[in-house]
Design an enzyme around this catalytic site. Structure first.
Site, mmCIF file in Angstrom:
data_model
loop_
_atom_site.group_PDB
_atom_site.id
_atom_site.type_symbol
_atom_site.label_atom_id
_atom_site.label_comp_id
_atom_site.label_asym_id
_atom_site.label_seq_id
_atom_site.Cartn_x
_atom_site.Cartn_y
_atom_site.Cartn_z
ATOM 1 N N TYR A 57 0.844 -1.195 0.000
ATOM 2 C CA TYR A 57 0.000 0.000 0.000
ATOM 3 C C TYR A 57 0.878 1.243 0.000
ATOM 4 O O TYR A 57 1.880 1.288 0.706
ATOM 5 C CB TYR A 57 -0.912 0.023 1.235
ATOM 6 N N GLU A 59 -0.556 4.886 -0.483
ATOM 7 C CA GLU A 59 -1.327 6.123 -0.704
ATOM 8 C C GLU A 59 -0.467 7.338 -0.395
ATOM 9 O O GLU A 59 0.386 7.294 0.492
ATOM 10 C CB GLU A 59 -2.577 6.135 0.183
ATOM 11 N N ASP A 234 -5.516 15.219 -24.058
ATOM 12 C CA ASP A 234 -5.530 13.798 -23.752
ATOM 13 C C ASP A 234 -4.843 13.078 -24.917
ATOM 14 O O ASP A 234 -5.437 12.872 -25.970
ATOM 15 C CB ASP A 234 -6.992 13.366 -23.602
ATOM 16 N N THR A 263 -2.790 7.414 -21.616
ATOM 17 C CA THR A 263 -2.676 6.028 -21.192
ATOM 18 C C THR A 263 -1.210 5.655 -21.393
ATOM 19 O O THR A 263 -0.462 6.381 -22.055
ATOM 20 C CB THR A 263 -3.510 5.074 -22.078
ATOM 21 N N LYS A 266 -1.132 2.194 -25.092
ATOM 22 C CA LYS A 266 -1.502 2.233 -26.511
ATOM 23 C C LYS A 266 -0.214 2.381 -27.334
ATOM 24 O O LYS A 266 0.641 1.507 -27.249
ATOM 25 C CB LYS A 266 -2.536 3.324 -26.733
ATOM 26 N N ARG A 272 -0.923 -1.543 -18.919
ATOM 27 C CA ARG A 272 -2.226 -0.894 -18.894
ATOM 28 C C ARG A 272 -2.232 0.132 -17.758
ATOM 29 O O ARG A 272 -2.089 -0.235 -16.597
ATOM 30 C CB ARG A 272 -3.263 -1.988 -18.643
#
Ligand SMILES: *Cc1c(COP(=O)(O)O)cnc(C)c1O
Length: 471
Positions: A57, A59, A234, A263, A266, A272
């Site tokens: 974890y 955060e 974007d 992203t 691509k 991903r």
């Protein structure tokens, strides 16, 4: 190599999952993948993702975590961000977003929190969100809810997250869209400027999923400045072309936009995931992404992003990016020579949008007939599409994946031949009531089988993940 042995460990627990993983490799190896948003990540990228970094974890941000024991995650996140900054020439990079949509949500929140004068919002940032009163929430919703977003129309190639109703952005923002010139299919910057002057958006969104041309971001920035908008680009689809220095100068969004989202899977060919790049004045807002907008970061995916970004900084990646565009050009030329109709008449990026109504088909029929023949594409709206967003009149094809496999211009011409064979051999079929169906079609099984065999022959010369053998 070791992948096979790792799969044995999976098989011992749930054999059906091991089987699905193996079958997916077979399927990817055996089909002509022309989906413009897909690619094949390197084994190094895949391996960086499949390990115990996933167990942590983390955060918060580097050096400011809400959990103890994050040294390695800090290392991983810092290296990924450093590669991203240097690769794209950005002042700040935030590499936590889990996907492109998440990156956009982080960016929208960042712009809202930077730009909107809202005492309730300021309180929300100082205090824990949980401590806000009901009244604060009501004020916040009212103050944020009236903001405007101007993005590219869906049927011109825009993305759902640029303010359209099926996505939360369409509910968060009062949205308008800009489109393309009906005569040429090209982005109409004058119309965009006129709409921006009248609408005065808080956020002007650039970028697309299905527009086959370069976009001039210098002009978009000029328009944004004129109307006091924040320019958000974007670049999910074409980040790899920016990384590979094929899109430079006016066409490089990082040099012009206030904030850029993407992203990583691509054209960029990583795992991903998503990413936000921005100028310094937005950095502190972007860094609130987790936990304001996102769930806990995925350290294993950040590690894979770092590996893929390191790959994207090499000379061979630049060569790859140029070949992606050269291949798309060759594919477009091959299709045009054989009588296809293409939106804008061609391409100068990684994708081609074929108007299959020229063959009397809907996008859905064409997509299915091509799939029967071993050619994987996806249907897509074309400007002023008479068949709507479900059936559509277009098929989008792209070259990032097959270029990774090593296919070149000669193979693109052969693929154009195969596609045209299928499109000209497919007929719409009647639906149950005897009318023309938008979904049913007839394609001679012998044609499909022959094209499948030719596609397999073509691919046999270009092995995918050659070092990996599975039992
Ligand atoms: C693909 C895409 C996205 C969404 O990315 P996900 O990782 O699927 O969430 C967002 N914006 C654009 C322009 C895209 O093409």
């Amino acid at each position: 190599m070791a992948f096979g042995a790792s799969l044995d460990a999976v098989r011992a627990v749930e054999p059906r999952i091991a089987q699905a993983i193996a079958d997916e490799l077979d399927a990817q190896r055996g089909s002509l993948k022309l989906i413009a948003s897909e690619n094949y990540a390197s084994p190094a990228t895949l391996l960086a993702m499949g390990n115990w970094l996933s167990d942590k974890y983390a955060e918060g941000t580097v050096g400011r975590r809400f959990y103890a024991g994050c040294q390695q995650v800090d290392t991983v996140e810092s290296i990924a961000a450093e590669h991203a900054r240097e690769l794209f020439g950005a002042s700040h990079a935030y590499v936590q977003p889990h996907s492109g949509i998440d990156a956009n949500l982080v960016a929208f929140w960042a712009v809202l929190s930077q730009r909107v004068e809202s005492p309730a919002l300021r309180r929300a940032q100082v205090r824990q969100v949980n401590d806000l009163s009901e009244q604060d929430w009501a004020t916040l919703r009212r103050e944020l809810g009236d903001q405007r977003m101007l993005g590219m129309a869906l049927d011109a190639g825009g993305h759902l997250t640029h303010g359209f109703r099926p996505n939360i952005s369409g509910k968060m923002f009062d949205q308008r869209s800009y489109g393309t010139d009906p005569a040429t299919g090209l982005l109409d910057y004058d119309a965009l400027r006129a709409t921006a002057r009248e609408f005065r958006p808080l956020i002007l969104v650039g970028g697309y999923s299905a527009y086959p041309r370069r976009v001039n971001f210098a002009i978009m920035r000029e328009i944004a400045d004129e109307v006091g908008a924040t320019l958000l680009v974007d670049m999910a689809h074409f980040a790899g072309l920016v990384a590979g220095k094929v899109l430079t100068g006016d066409f490089d969004p990082v040099q012009h936009a206030h904030i850029v989202t993407t992203t990583t899977h691509k054209t960029l060919r990583g795992p991903r995931g998503g990413m936000v790049l921005c100028q310094d004045e937005l950095a502190e807002h972007v860094d609130r992404g987790c936990p304001m907008v996102l769930g806990g970061p995925l350290p294993h995916v950040m590690a894979a992003k770092a590996v893929a970004l390191a790959e994207a900084r090499t000379e061979s990646f630049r060569d790859y990016a140029q070949r992606v565009v050269d291949n798309a050009t060759a594919l477009a030329e091959g299709l045009l020579r054989r009588g296809a109709r293409l939106v804008t008449g061609g391409t100068d990026n990684h994708l081609v949008l074929v108007d299959v109504s020229a063959h009397g088909l809907t996008g859905r029929q064409a997509e299915a007939a091509l799939l029967d023949s071993g050619i994987v594409t996806n249907r897509n709206s074309i400007p002023q599409d008479p068949n709507g967003a479900w059936y559509t009149s277009g098929v989008r094809v792209g070259t990032p994946a097959l270029t990774t496999r090593g296919l070149g211009a000669a193979e693109m011409d052969q693929i154009a031949e195969l596609m045209i064979t299928v499109l000209t051999s497919t007929r719409p079929a009647a639906d149950a009531s005897g009318g023309a169906s938008k979904a049913k079609y007839a394609l001679d099984g012998a044609v499909a089988e022959k094209v499948r065999a030719q596609a397999a022959d073509l691919l046999a010369g270009f092995p995918l993940y050659p070092g990996i053998t599975l039992p």
